[in-house]
Design a protein around this motif. Structure first.
Motif, PDB file in Angstrom:
ATOM      1  N   ALA A   1       4.447   1.787   1.166  1.00 38.10           N
ATOM      2  CA  ALA A   1       4.521   2.281   2.534  1.00 38.10           C
ATOM      3  C   ALA A   1       3.190   2.868   2.982  1.00 38.10           C
ATOM      4  O   ALA A   1       2.726   2.617   4.099  1.00 38.10           O
ATOM      5  CB  ALA A   1       5.644   3.317   2.656  1.00 38.10           C
TER       6      ALA A   1
ATOM      7  N   ASP B   1       9.107  10.576   4.153  1.00 37.63           N
ATOM      8  CA  ASP B   1      10.344   9.826   3.915  1.00 37.63           C
ATOM      9  C   ASP B   1      10.621   9.622   2.434  1.00 37.63           C
ATOM     10  O   ASP B   1      11.692   9.115   2.073  1.00 37.63           O
ATOM     11  CB  ASP B   1      10.267   8.443   4.578  1.00 37.63           C
ATOM     12  CG  ASP B   1       9.900   8.532   6.042  1.00 37.63           C
ATOM     13  OD1 ASP B   1       8.720   8.853   6.319  1.00 37.63           O
ATOM     14  OD2 ASP B   1      10.770   8.287   6.880  1.00 37.63           O
TER      15      ASP B   1
ATOM     16  N   LEU C   1      12.539   4.952  -0.045  1.00 35.94           N
ATOM     17  CA  LEU C   1      11.280   5.165  -0.765  1.00 35.94           C
ATOM     18  C   LEU C   1      11.508   6.252  -1.806  1.00 35.94           C
ATOM     19  O   LEU C   1      11.978   7.335  -1.452  1.00 35.94           O
ATOM     20  CB  LEU C   1      10.178   5.589   0.205  1.00 35.94           C
ATOM     21  CG  LEU C   1       9.959   4.678   1.429  1.00 35.94           C
ATOM     22  CD1 LEU C   1       8.857   5.244   2.324  1.00 35.94           C
ATOM     23  CD2 LEU C   1       9.601   3.262   0.987  1.00 35.94           C
TER      24      LEU C   1
ATOM     25  N   MET D   1       6.449  -1.301   7.647  1.00 37.72           N
ATOM     26  CA  MET D   1       7.329  -0.156   7.890  1.00 37.72           C
ATOM     27  C   MET D   1       7.682  -0.089   9.377  1.00 37.72           C
ATOM     28  O   MET D   1       8.829   0.205   9.750  1.00 37.72           O
ATOM     29  CB  MET D   1       6.666   1.147   7.415  1.00 37.72           C
ATOM     30  CG  MET D   1       6.327   1.200   5.924  1.00 37.72           C
ATOM     31  SD  MET D   1       7.641   0.671   4.788  1.00 37.72           S
ATOM     32  CE  MET D   1       8.878   1.944   5.097  1.00 37.72           C
ATOM     33  N   HIS D   2       6.690  -0.360  10.211  1.00 38.25           N
ATOM     34  CA  HIS D   2       6.915  -0.397  11.655  1.00 38.25           C
ATOM     35  C   HIS D   2       7.974  -1.443  12.001  1.00 38.25           C
ATOM     36  O   HIS D   2       8.907  -1.178  12.774  1.00 38.25           O
ATOM     37  CB  HIS D   2       5.582  -0.717  12.346  1.00 38.25           C
ATOM     38  CG  HIS D   2       5.700  -0.985  13.809  1.00 38.25           C
ATOM     39  ND1 HIS D   2       5.823  -2.260  14.314  1.00 38.25           N
ATOM     40  CD2 HIS D   2       5.732  -0.141  14.881  1.00 38.25           C
ATOM     41  CE1 HIS D   2       5.910  -2.190  15.641  1.00 38.25           C
ATOM     42  NE2 HIS D   2       5.852  -0.926  16.006  1.00 38.25           N
TER      43      HIS D   2
ATOM     44  N   LEU E   1      10.337  -2.641  10.100  1.00 33.97           N
ATOM     45  CA  LEU E   1      11.658  -2.212   9.612  1.00 33.97           C
ATOM     46  C   LEU E   1      12.290  -1.200  10.574  1.00 33.97           C
ATOM     47  O   LEU E   1      13.477  -1.289  10.904  1.00 33.97           O
ATOM     48  CB  LEU E   1      11.532  -1.590   8.205  1.00 33.97           C
ATOM     49  CG  LEU E   1      11.204  -2.574   7.077  1.00 33.97           C
ATOM     50  CD1 LEU E   1      10.847  -1.819   5.800  1.00 33.97           C
ATOM     51  CD2 LEU E   1      12.384  -3.522   6.811  1.00 33.97           C
TER      52      LEU E   1
ATOM     53  N   ASP F   1       0.583   0.107   3.527  1.00 28.69           N
ATOM     54  CA  ASP F   1       0.944  -0.622   4.742  1.00 28.69           C
ATOM     55  C   ASP F   1       0.536   0.171   5.979  1.00 28.69           C
ATOM     56  O   ASP F   1      -0.055  -0.367   6.922  1.00 28.69           O
ATOM     57  CB  ASP F   1       2.454  -0.874   4.726  1.00 28.69           C
ATOM     58  CG  ASP F   1       2.972  -1.454   6.027  1.00 28.69           C
ATOM     59  OD1 ASP F   1       2.525  -2.559   6.392  1.00 28.69           O
ATOM     60  OD2 ASP F   1       3.807  -0.799   6.678  1.00 28.69           O
ATOM     61  N   ILE F   2       0.815   1.457   5.953  1.00 28.28           N
ATOM     62  CA  ILE F   2       0.493   2.309   7.105  1.00 28.28           C
ATOM     63  C   ILE F   2      -1.017   2.491   7.219  1.00 28.28           C
ATOM     64  O   ILE F   2      -1.589   2.402   8.309  1.00 28.28           O
ATOM     65  CB  ILE F   2       1.226   3.663   6.975  1.00 28.28           C
ATOM     66  CG1 ILE F   2       2.730   3.439   7.196  1.00 28.28           C
ATOM     67  CG2 ILE F   2       0.657   4.703   7.933  1.00 28.28           C
ATOM     68  CD1 ILE F   2       3.609   4.619   6.805  1.00 28.28           C
TER      69      ILE F   2
ATOM     70  N   PHE G   1      15.390   1.420   4.626  1.00 28.49           N
ATOM     71  CA  PHE G   1      14.460   1.467   3.493  1.00 28.49           C
ATOM     72  C   PHE G   1      14.688   2.744   2.709  1.00 28.49           C
ATOM     73  O   PHE G   1      15.087   3.767   3.271  1.00 28.49           O
ATOM     74  CB  PHE G   1      12.991   1.341   3.927  1.00 28.49           C
ATOM     75  CG  PHE G   1      12.531   2.354   4.931  1.00 28.49           C
ATOM     76  CD1 PHE G   1      12.029   3.576   4.520  1.00 28.49           C
ATOM     77  CD2 PHE G   1      12.572   2.062   6.288  1.00 28.49           C
ATOM     78  CE1 PHE G   1      11.585   4.508   5.446  1.00 28.49           C
ATOM     79  CE2 PHE G   1      12.141   3.002   7.228  1.00 28.49           C
ATOM     80  CZ  PHE G   1      11.644   4.223   6.812  1.00 28.49           C
TER      81      PHE G   1
ATOM     82  N   ILE H   1       8.227   8.432   9.210  1.00 25.20           N
ATOM     83  CA  ILE H   1       7.717   7.134   9.636  1.00 25.20           C
ATOM     84  C   ILE H   1       8.333   6.760  10.981  1.00 25.20           C
ATOM     85  O   ILE H   1       7.636   6.321  11.900  1.00 25.20           O
ATOM     86  CB  ILE H   1       8.023   6.064   8.560  1.00 25.20           C
ATOM     87  CG1 ILE H   1       7.271   6.403   7.259  1.00 25.20           C
ATOM     88  CG2 ILE H   1       7.657   4.684   9.048  1.00 25.20           C
ATOM     89  CD1 ILE H   1       7.643   5.535   6.066  1.00 25.20           C
ATOM     90  N   ARG H   2       9.625   6.998  11.111  1.00 18.95           N
ATOM     91  CA  ARG H   2      10.287   6.681  12.385  1.00 18.95           C
ATOM     92  C   ARG H   2       9.647   7.469  13.538  1.00 18.95           C
ATOM     93  O   ARG H   2       9.365   6.911  14.603  1.00 18.95           O
ATOM     94  CB  ARG H   2      11.783   6.991  12.294  1.00 18.95           C
ATOM     95  CG  ARG H   2      12.532   6.953  13.635  1.00 18.95           C
ATOM     96  CD  ARG H   2      14.038   7.018  13.479  1.00 18.95           C
ATOM     97  NE  ARG H   2      14.557   5.860  12.796  1.00 18.95           N
ATOM     98  CZ  ARG H   2      14.804   4.676  13.391  1.00 18.95           C
ATOM     99  NH1 ARG H   2      14.578   4.510  14.684  1.00 18.95           N
ATOM    100  NH2 ARG H   2      15.260   3.677  12.683  1.00 18.95           N
TER     101      ARG H   2
END
Lengths: 408, 408, 408, 408
Positions: free
Chosen positions: D237, D318, D306, D294-295, D297, D240-241, D304, D280-281
């Motif tokens: 995550a 998260d 983690l 992640m975006h 999802l 990815d971010i 997800f 993340i949300r």
């Protein structure tokens, strides 16, 4: 009593790390050094120049160290003249012979500089009238004039312009964690550039090319003109032919993905079939062999050199069973090669790296990181390594290079 | 129209998993089967016996399937008589030739059973008067009588008595997570047993033996009589000799552990030195070569076969540059071998596995699990694999085998 | 509009290759450079000093680049004063916080230099009166004073004196082809030196220590005082305890070398047994646990920190199931550690590398080269890697360190 | 005095090799056996049935052996009734508890058979009125009724119909030499089948997904509905971010393929940024995070989980830092999962394998063969392994699954 010599090196000394490796070499050969002078490139694009006094304990050690430094592109400030000695045994160099690098090399004889025709590592330098060329040990003949020591020799390391380099991927390390799509494109570009420059593309391949199901992709690239020469062993050719004759390759049913653990007798029958025909070409011409990589090479009049190994069954009639003869046949195909791709073979990759001039771009693709590391360790400093799946890599490469691949 | 044949297999069918592999084979060769009868060993020590009817789509497919099943020790219930055909080309078997396994094999001709002299996989069977022997494809000559199809042939798989086997380590898998000290002892026992039985111990080695610093351990084992024959390539011998002459091996200063990245010119000079002497033995006798593995082998009148490969420099004068000649030289040394240890070489291990009867215990030691896996995949089903560090393994083995090693 | 800053770096710039890495960094962060001045060490033992003007496109980019360069030991010529900002959220640093290296670091506040107490990478710097210390992100609390940007900070890279270094093995690369006996001795010397200096020896271990049969060797070293602290996960401790209770470890019968493929229920029962006792110490005291590594640590009052992972069964009652709590417990044990040996675990080795100051010698032993490479890639630049068999390595190490090991 | 029990097993005993593994188990647990009766399937499609009398030295050993055999689908001929005991400590099972497999299981209580709700390996069985369910050790509470011994339990091994299985690739071994295109298609078919059956597709991923440049491919598959749940760690995550925020991932500039060796501070800043947003949300909703896996999802309301590890920086808000809590969160997402793909992570793959019922198809893709082997060794017998490059594999999978991928 110690002896000294002044050497110099030019290039992107600071950012290429070359200077650090040079000083390492000196120490590891038991020598010592003083940096006499260094002109640093002030800006990123400038080249630097360093003059270094190296010391060794005796002349023998010094000569060896100087030869060693030349593999880094370090030359004597005052190169002097080459010393020659006559070979007095077949297959043996005179004592103290100059051991070559694969870098561009010049030799000064009687005040004149001669270009070495075919840079290759671990050879000697033979002087024959106006010609100076590298010669492997086994080809030495009595009476040849061979260069002794490091005097009169100048090598030029390729200037690795790091960031601006269109072929600059994977600079310092071998990794399986790289964006693979970019690497595929860079290899495709390297091949296109070579073809555009009128050069040949050399492939070196192992049987994994067939086992991973990549033969159709490779056939498409042969057809599209991106495979001019193939170096391989008995295995790649046999498995390719076995696959065409029986639809299997050492136990893998290629259309279904089911593993046939040992399909040896298919393998041995394929060998027998081609031996009966007399050669791969004959089998193509008689209609016995109608598909696969070897068939495509024959159809398009491309070159291949197959060299045997001690584990071979058969082998195919086209295989050089004498490995020294095989090396000679490989050397004979290097002219005009402008790009080399090595795929899924440690043995033939190292063999090719041994004879390939450092000036030819070289990419090695293998799922096994050790293959790539070994190649670089053996002195093929220009080698770029890609640790990835060979089957998927060649599939992607064919999509890049052959517009209608997978559309037909 | 489909054809059928009854076959039978005897042994620890249940617990060895052999039956499952046999049925797999039938399916993978496109055949079908009915188990006619099965006698299960009720107790753990009993053997079982199964009779199976196999079906294939035509006689050709059936013959292939039957040959395939023989690699598992499955024979026809009614073996019939061997069919012979005459070779009509040098180096080529007649069509439909029987492709051999490395299992003990008998052939029935005119009602009498003959033992095959030298079981070796992927060969043909040649009948010459009272003799039946395996022959590699390249040695076939016009006029030889060659067995065709699978009739009249009976093979015997070694009965793998699993739990009670004194050499039963690493039964089903290759692993780096095993108690290594136990494995070392088991290899030592295997060697002692072979020597006690008046048999020879065969070693197959790669250059890693020298790089990992294990040469002194191996020398101790040569001196103590645990190395009767060595199969290797140019690299092991050259690095061993380089190490004796210069104290380095491809760039590793062995006493200090400092890495000399590329010490190629030492390597190439060592080659030139021995070539000048004419042979390794000559270099020992002239006093040029005074230590190392090759020196110890010469001193103790032990045998070695060095076979070249396409990546070789030099090579040493003792190296067979023709790989088919090299295979013949290796075969000639197999008589009376009672134990085989393979260390740190994929190429020569596979080559040796190809020619070694399945009856000879075989242990393969490598830090790379792929070497061990490859060996088993190629059909050397008796191979036991140990994934470990070669240097430390040989050190431990020498401590086990040579009482005063490390005490001197 | 671009901004610039002068930086300087001192050390063995030429032969360590550090300068090349610095210039690489500048480019990769999108900056540019001019070498203003360079004082080359003329002789091999001299240090060099370079002053470089770096340029970046804006101040943000410049600050990042400067922080990056500090991981190489490059500092601003005019360091200025540290800028502080107050954290306004728990667990979050203020924007632009200085991201730490694991090198010795000093911070200038109000004209005075403060030593950072506990260098650790990827943390922030918190100023609290006279103290400056690193703090991981998750421990930030509202109101803390945190250093922003790279001003007022000076780091000192350890001076890697290459050739003369008593602990200089494996300088530049990870290799499985090294003389292993030398490496064993060097690790033993590193441990003895640490103990002689009154420092602690930290071990980081994975379950492979038990699987490879090395537990007795490790117990001997615990008994002899060469294991002061152990960092591990649930697996090492469970397999060690399982082995003591049942003589197996995840399916390996250690005395026979037979593989028990999955011995899960032994594993799960061992966990239940210790959970019932309440802790490993309680199990030792109640006489339930009478042997193995964990038992030896308890008996000798040594420290251990077990931190859990998502794949754990159980876990043992001593295991920190909260990984952030686990990291804190590990940090608390680092005081006075003078040598660190990592064996057969990627997860805990990387975790320890993250929190260990660069000044502590660190050796990583694994049969998997990737573990060693990963560690170095993550910034533990002092890590020395040994690719070898863990079982045999620890056996040899015990022989080196414990005089009567294997004699008893 | 030895004790005995009759057990029986049904299925494709002959060709699946299951019988051989059962007999192996008996021996490795120190027992003995007599085959009382065996009904062999005569034709390839028939099932077989065997009755075996097993003997162990005492009742304890027998109970363990019987539990062990149930992992192979072997049940007592006369199952009897389950015995229950009450837990008298939190987090500890009663002595002699039944240790579960991940196979479909039934328990007989008071003459009636109950299905176990959620088969999971290495748990206990808790009986609560009409319900019987697996429970991990750490969740046991005082007073729970737990099954003791192997009586009254019946497990059903999935019947591996070998040749006809549409998902039968890679049956017995892990190999990097397989036709990869076929394997890609088979995975795609497995996912489509699951979706067609109204089931969820579970992905388990490591950071290699991002490093190899496969994030866009994975995003396409999220968008197309082929990723319902993702299990991962902090690393996937974060990288990815980081890649979305800065265009880098741990030092790899993804568009150029240039390696940035350590880009730690990007990494640590990405963590700080998301921590500041709270989740993340929240970062997606505030517009801070606008791309990546992640975006995607979050946008598609996918799930997800983690779970942290001891080497984590940060971590992301998260992330479950307590691994036992993390395991619970993972278990909660398993309902209705119909296919599981594991990519480039050993830690999370093993963790997921531990809790996944054996009835869910499971494919594991990794460039490292050890990951795949480990998974199977731990008991996830249904796992199919593909050793290949993750980046190219996911690229091919997206091409298979998403019609307009690479066309847009």
């Amino acid at each position: 009593m110690s002896v000294t010599e002044n050497v110099e090196v030019t290039g992107h000394l600071m950012d290429s790390g070359i200077l650090s490796r040079v000083l390492d070499d000196i120490r590891q050969y038991g020598g010592d050094w003083v940096i006499k002078h260094i002109d640093v490139g002030h800006e990123a694009s400038d080249t630097s120049r360093a003059t270094i006094t190296v010391t060794a304990e005796d002349d023998d050690a010094l000569q060896r160290l100087l030869m060693r430094l030349q593999t880094r592109g370090v030359n004597q400030t005052d190169p002097g003249e080459a010393t020659l000695a006559e070979a007095d045994m077949d297959g043996v160099f005179p004592d103290g012979f100059y051991s070559t690098t694969n870098l561009a090399t010049r030799v000064r004889i009687a005040g004149r500089w001669y270009d070495v025709e075919n840079p290759e590592m671990d050879c000697g330098l033979v002087v024959d009238g106006e010609r100076v060329y590298t010669l492997p040990m086994s080809d030495v003949r009595v009476g040849m004039q061979v260069v002794i020591g490091a005097s009169g020799i100048r090598v030029t390391a390729p200037d690795v312009e790091k960031s601006g380099d269109s072929f600059g991927f994977m600079e310092s390390d071998v990794s399986s964690e790289k964006p693979q799509a970019v690497l595929v494109r860079q290899v495709a570009d390297g091949m296109r550039d070579a073809k555009a420059a009128g050069k040949k593309v050399l492939w070196v391949g192992g049987p994994g090319v067939v086992h991973t199901g990549a033969a159709p992709a490779m056939v498409a690239m042969v057809n599209a003109g991106f495979v001019d020469v193939l170096f391989a062993g008995n295995a790649l050719a046999t498995h390719d032919i076995e696959s065409s004759l029986y639809g299997t390759s050492l136990g893998v049913d290629l259309s279904m993905g089911h593993g046939v653990e040992h399909g040896h007798e298919h393998h041995i029958r394929a060998l027998n079939t081609i031996r009966k025909e007399g050669s791969i070409r004959a089998a193509v011409e008689s209609g016995v062999l109608t598909g696969g990589i070897m068939h495509a090479l024959v159809k398009h009049e491309k070159r291949f050199v197959l060299v045997g190994s001690v584990r071979d069954d058969g082998p195919l009639p086209d295989v050089h069973t004498d490995v020294i003869e095989g090396q000679r046949a490989m050397r004979a195909e290097l002219t005009d090669v402008g790009f080399c791709l090595m795929v899924a073979t440690m043995l033939h990759s190292v063999a090719t790296g041994n004879i390939l001039p450092a000036s030819i771009p070289l990419v090695c693709v293998d799922i096994n990181p050790a293959t790539v590391t070994k190649l670089a360790d053996r002195g093929s400093s220009q080698a770029k390594g890609i640790v990835t799946d060979v089957g998927l890599f060649l599939e992607q490469l064919a999509i890049e290079l052959v517009p209608d691949y997978r559309r037909a």
